[in-house]
Design a protein around this motif. Structure first.
Motif, PDB file in Angstrom:
ATOM      1  N   ASN A 118       0.822  -1.223   0.000  1.00  0.00           N
ATOM      2  CA  ASN A 118       0.000   0.000   0.000  1.00  0.00           C
ATOM      3  C   ASN A 118       0.853   1.269   0.000  1.00  0.00           C
ATOM      4  OD1 ASN A 118      -2.079  -1.770   0.043  1.00  0.00           O
ATOM      5  ND2 ASN A 118      -2.609  -1.449   2.206  1.00  0.00           N
ATOM      6  N   ASP A 119       1.877   1.302   0.839  1.00  0.00           N
ATOM      7  CA  ASP A 119       2.750   2.485   0.797  1.00  0.00           C
ATOM      8  C   ASP A 119       3.702   2.402  -0.389  1.00  0.00           C
ATOM      9  OD1 ASP A 119       4.017   0.392   2.218  1.00  0.00           O
ATOM     10  OD2 ASP A 119       5.361   1.769   3.261  1.00  0.00           O
ATOM     11  N   GLN A 120       3.989   1.163  -0.807  1.00  0.00           N
ATOM     12  CA  GLN A 120       4.870   0.991  -1.961  1.00  0.00           C
ATOM     13  C   GLN A 120       4.221   1.539  -3.235  1.00  0.00           C
ATOM     14  OE1 GLN A 120       5.878  -3.142  -2.458  1.00  0.00           O
ATOM     15  NE2 GLN A 120       7.444  -2.744  -4.010  1.00  0.00           N
ATOM     16  N   VAL A 121       2.972   1.175  -3.471  1.00  0.00           N
ATOM     17  CA  VAL A 121       2.317   1.639  -4.696  1.00  0.00           C
ATOM     18  C   VAL A 121       2.078   3.150  -4.628  1.00  0.00           C
ATOM     19  CG1 VAL A 121      -0.114   1.224  -4.022  1.00  0.00           C
ATOM     20  CG2 VAL A 121       0.556   1.112  -6.414  1.00  0.00           C
ATOM     21  N   ALA A 122       1.754   3.644  -3.441  1.00  0.00           N
ATOM     22  CA  ALA A 122       1.537   5.097  -3.306  1.00  0.00           C
ATOM     23  C   ALA A 122       2.836   5.851  -3.601  1.00  0.00           C
ATOM     24  CB  ALA A 122       1.024   5.428  -1.909  1.00  0.00           C
ATOM     25  N   THR A 123       3.954   5.269  -3.151  1.00  0.00           N
ATOM     26  CA  THR A 123       5.259   5.900  -3.404  1.00  0.00           C
ATOM     27  C   THR A 123       5.617   5.858  -4.890  1.00  0.00           C
ATOM     28  OG1 THR A 123       6.005   5.219  -1.206  1.00  0.00           O
ATOM     29  CG2 THR A 123       7.714   5.853  -2.795  1.00  0.00           C
ATOM     30  N   ASP A 124       5.484   4.667  -5.468  1.00  0.00           N
ATOM     31  CA  ASP A 124       5.824   4.521  -6.893  1.00  0.00           C
ATOM     32  C   ASP A 124       5.007   5.483  -7.750  1.00  0.00           C
ATOM     33  OD1 ASP A 124       7.215   2.390  -5.861  1.00  0.00           O
ATOM     34  OD2 ASP A 124       6.217   0.845  -7.048  1.00  0.00           O
ATOM     35  N   PHE A 125       3.711   5.546  -7.438  1.00  0.00           N
ATOM     36  CA  PHE A 125       2.809   6.351  -8.265  1.00  0.00           C
ATOM     37  C   PHE A 125       3.104   7.844  -8.095  1.00  0.00           C
ATOM     38  CE2 PHE A 125      -1.889   7.195  -9.463  1.00  0.00           C
ATOM     39  CZ  PHE A 125      -1.569   7.230 -10.808  1.00  0.00           C
ATOM     40  N   ARG A 126       3.435   8.225  -6.881  1.00  0.00           N
ATOM     41  CA  ARG A 126       3.819   9.632  -6.668  1.00  0.00           C
ATOM     42  C   ARG A 126       5.067   9.977  -7.463  1.00  0.00           C
ATOM     43  NH1 ARG A 126       2.070  13.097  -1.699  1.00  0.00           N
ATOM     44  NH2 ARG A 126       0.468  11.735  -0.883  1.00  0.00           N
ATOM     45  N   LEU A 127       6.036   9.082  -7.430  1.00  0.00           N
ATOM     46  CA  LEU A 127       7.266   9.342  -8.192  1.00  0.00           C
ATOM     47  C   LEU A 127       6.955   9.449  -9.680  1.00  0.00           C
ATOM     48  CD1 LEU A 127       9.746   6.897  -6.365  1.00  0.00           C
ATOM     49  CD2 LEU A 127       9.772   9.407  -6.257  1.00  0.00           C
ATOM     50  N   TRP A 128       6.059   8.582 -10.141  1.00  0.00           N
ATOM     51  CA  TRP A 128       5.714   8.588 -11.570  1.00  0.00           C
ATOM     52  C   TRP A 128       4.995   9.891 -11.932  1.00  0.00           C
ATOM     53  CZ3 TRP A 128       2.206   8.841 -15.498  1.00  0.00           C
ATOM     54  CH2 TRP A 128       2.587   8.282 -16.726  1.00  0.00           C
ATOM     55  N   VAL A 129       4.022  10.269 -11.115  1.00  0.00           N
ATOM     56  CA  VAL A 129       3.261  11.495 -11.392  1.00  0.00           C
ATOM     57  C   VAL A 129       4.183  12.720 -11.296  1.00  0.00           C
ATOM     58  CG1 VAL A 129       1.408  12.995 -10.540  1.00  0.00           C
ATOM     59  CG2 VAL A 129       1.021  10.536 -10.765  1.00  0.00           C
ATOM     60  N   ARG A 130       5.119  12.675 -10.351  1.00  0.00           N
ATOM     61  CA  ARG A 130       6.062  13.797 -10.218  1.00  0.00           C
ATOM     62  C   ARG A 130       6.873  13.968 -11.498  1.00  0.00           C
ATOM     63  NH1 ARG A 130      10.328  13.442  -5.416  1.00  0.00           N
ATOM     64  NH2 ARG A 130      11.477  12.270  -6.988  1.00  0.00           N
ATOM     65  N   ASP A 131       7.310  12.860 -12.084  1.00  0.00           N
ATOM     66  CA  ASP A 131       8.035  12.942 -13.365  1.00  0.00           C
ATOM     67  C   ASP A 131       7.153  13.562 -14.452  1.00  0.00           C
ATOM     68  OD1 ASP A 131      10.288  11.805 -12.304  1.00  0.00           O
ATOM     69  OD2 ASP A 131       9.949   9.807 -13.162  1.00  0.00           O
ATOM     70  N   GLN A 132       5.872  13.234 -14.426  1.00  0.00           N
ATOM     71  CA  GLN A 132       4.967  13.783 -15.442  1.00  0.00           C
ATOM     72  C   GLN A 132       4.729  15.277 -15.224  1.00  0.00           C
ATOM     73  OE1 GLN A 132       4.122  11.907 -18.100  1.00  0.00           O
ATOM     74  NE2 GLN A 132       5.501  10.490 -17.052  1.00  0.00           N
ATOM     75  N   LEU A 133       4.677  15.686 -13.973  1.00  0.00           N
ATOM     76  CA  LEU A 133       4.545  17.117 -13.700  1.00  0.00           C
ATOM     77  C   LEU A 133       5.775  17.855 -14.232  1.00  0.00           C
ATOM     78  CD1 LEU A 133       3.006  16.925 -10.110  1.00  0.00           C
ATOM     79  CD2 LEU A 133       1.900  17.970 -12.094  1.00  0.00           C
ATOM     80  N   ASP A 134       6.943  17.234 -14.068  1.00  0.00           N
ATOM     81  CA  ASP A 134       8.160  17.857 -14.594  1.00  0.00           C
ATOM     82  C   ASP A 134       8.150  17.876 -16.128  1.00  0.00           C
ATOM     83  OD1 ASP A 134       9.051  18.323 -12.033  1.00  0.00           O
ATOM     84  OD2 ASP A 134      10.351  16.557 -11.945  1.00  0.00           O
ATOM     85  N   ALA A 135       7.647  16.798 -16.722  1.00  0.00           N
ATOM     86  CA  ALA A 135       7.569  16.759 -18.190  1.00  0.00           C
ATOM     87  C   ALA A 135       6.568  17.792 -18.698  1.00  0.00           C
ATOM     88  CB  ALA A 135       7.178  15.354 -18.660  1.00  0.00           C
TER      89      ALA A 135
END
Ligand code: ARG
Length: 459
Positions: free
Chosen positions: A111-128
């Protein structure tokens, strides 16, 4: 056979349909790099806090790099039975390093793993998205600078309203995309907290250091509430909301490019690089990229609505519904990045047709407001009366099939005796735009000031 991750209390494996509805590996493999980065940070922290040994942590960290290189090299075999990217990676790690792999999941949960992974992924998209919007802003600024004083019609209701400048129109989009940029940056600043270590939902009894993993993953701090950390998806919704507003702006500009590139308008010529032809009509040059931008935007709005619907009825904390967050965000992110890049290319390449813009600017009685303003300023008419006199003159010109500057003075005087030759000085479009010197107005001097302000802002 029962599951190797939780088989202890299961006598039978899942039905094929259960596996099909349950698995997310078909899409969440896009978070493999984020998953491995999160696990590497977690393993290093477990060793630093003495929860696992240094040698186990080292084996885990190196093994994870091997898994990453297999994934990047295309040799990794994904298993639907292993459900998702988290368990696929961990199972492969076990194949490679054996027993220490089983210690990685100490003090954390999927649960915290997927939340972390997804945040990192979305953060990359915000940067893109940030980079994509900045590139588009630069393209718009280049167009605005080239035609800061080129006259064109400004529209309301898509009817000619008053003359404006090409630069002013381009800069209107700079303001819109500039706000989109600030929304993306706000969202990034707000979402940059680490869920890792929230564990399943309540935190953990192991002496973990959440600040350490947060820092290792570039987060500003750990999320302060473990229940919130595993159930929050507002970071994804904020991305989708900011993306939706930006997409709406892209769609409006796309619509204008479709209209402007038509033979009836000829305001712009799109480049060959961003147009297509027709297989039957040899003369055609179609604005397909603009049309596809306009259409793809629907996916982004749809994703925003879909994820709102997924989340709105969920009691705290994690429910499997939340697995449906990713495909929406992935598709919306892909659509947004492609639309931004295509729009940037089209805007950069397009050639504004200065003559066609000027011809259109002077037609449609576009300086009627200037005439009414002259009646107010010079003859001291109340604006409502000036409006009426001007309307009568427009009707007269329309009847004759001429524009306002072509009406003879005697005819103007038949409508209002006080009108003098001086009125013709305000009926030209150049005069009209040059006179709009109010702050934010269309006068070239104002437009150039705004271009300079934005160039400085973007650096
Ligand atoms: N594949 C899951 C997702 O994407 C990972 C989390 C699973 N957690 C759980 N408690 N079943 O949401």
């Amino acid at each position: 056979t029962s599951n190797q991750m939780w088989g202890g209390r299961f006598a039978a494996g899942p039905d094929a349909i259960m596996e099909a509805i349950n698995a997310s590996i078909g899409f969440d493999r896009r978070m493999a790099a984020q998953d491995i980065a999160g696990s590497r940070a977690h393993a290093a922290m477990l060793a630093a806090t003495g929860v696992i040994s240094d040698s186990d942590a080292q084996a885990i960290r190196e093994g994870l790099l091997t898994v990453l290189s297999e994934i990047e090299g295309g040799t990794f075999t994904y298993s639907t039975a292993l459900e998702d990217i988290h368990m696929n990676v961990e199972a492969r790690l076990k194949d490679i390093i054996g027993e220490p792999a089983g210690r990685l999941h100490t003090g954390r949960s999927r649960n915290d793993q997927v939340a972390t992974d997804f945040r990192l992924w979305v953060r990359d998209q915000l940067d893109a998205a940030d980079a994509g919007i900045v590139a588009l802003l630069r393209a718009l600024l280049a167009q605005a600078g080239a035609g800061a004083n080129w006259v064109m019609p400004g529209f309301t209701h898509l009817q000619t309203a008053q003359p404006v400048t090409w630069g002013h129109h381009m800069m209107a989009y700079v303001e819109m995309f500039g706000r989109d940029l600030s929304r993306v940056r706000d969202a990034r600043a707000r979402m940059n907290e680490s869920p890792l270590g929230a564990a399943a939902l309540a935190g953990t009894s192991f002496p973990i250091d959440r600040d350490m993993t947060a820092a290792a993953l570039g987060f500003d701090r750990p999320c302060a509430n473990s229940l919130d950390a595993v159930s929050d998806r507002d970071f994804a919704l904020e991305f989708l909301s900011a993306a939706s507003i930006c997409a709406m702006h892209l769609s409006r500009l796309a619509e204008e490019l479709v209209i402007w590139s038509s033979a009836q308008f000829r305001f712009v010529a799109l480049s060959d690089r961003f147009s297509t032809g027709s297989s039957i009509m040899p003369q055609k040059k179609n604005p397909d990229a603009a049309e596809l931008i306009r259409a793809k935007i629907g996916r982004i709005f749809g994703a925003n609505t879909a994820l709102m619907m997924v989340m709105k009825g969920l009691a705290l904390t994690y429910s499997k519904d939340m697995q449906e967050d990713k495909e929406q965000v992935f598709d919306a992110a892909d659509s947004l990045m492609l639309a931004l890049a295509a729009m940037e290319g089209m805007v950069r390449d397009m050639a504004a047709n200065r003559d066609a813009l000027a011809a259109a600017a002077g037609s449609g009685f576009s300086t009627a407001t200037d005439l009414a303003d002259w009646l107010v300023r010079v003859l001291n008419l109340p604006f409502r009366d000036a409006h009426h006199v001007t309307g009568t003159l427009v009707a007269m010109a329309e009847k004759r099939g001429c524009d306002l500057p072509d009406l003879p003075l005697a005819d103007m005087q038949s409508v209002h005796a006080g009108i003098t030759q001086d009125v013709y000085s305000v009926l030209g479009v150049e005069n009209s735009v040059n006179s709009r010197m109010s702050y934010g107005g269309t006068a070239p001097a104002q437009v150039r000031a705004q271009i300079a302000r934005w160039k400085e802002k973007l650096g």
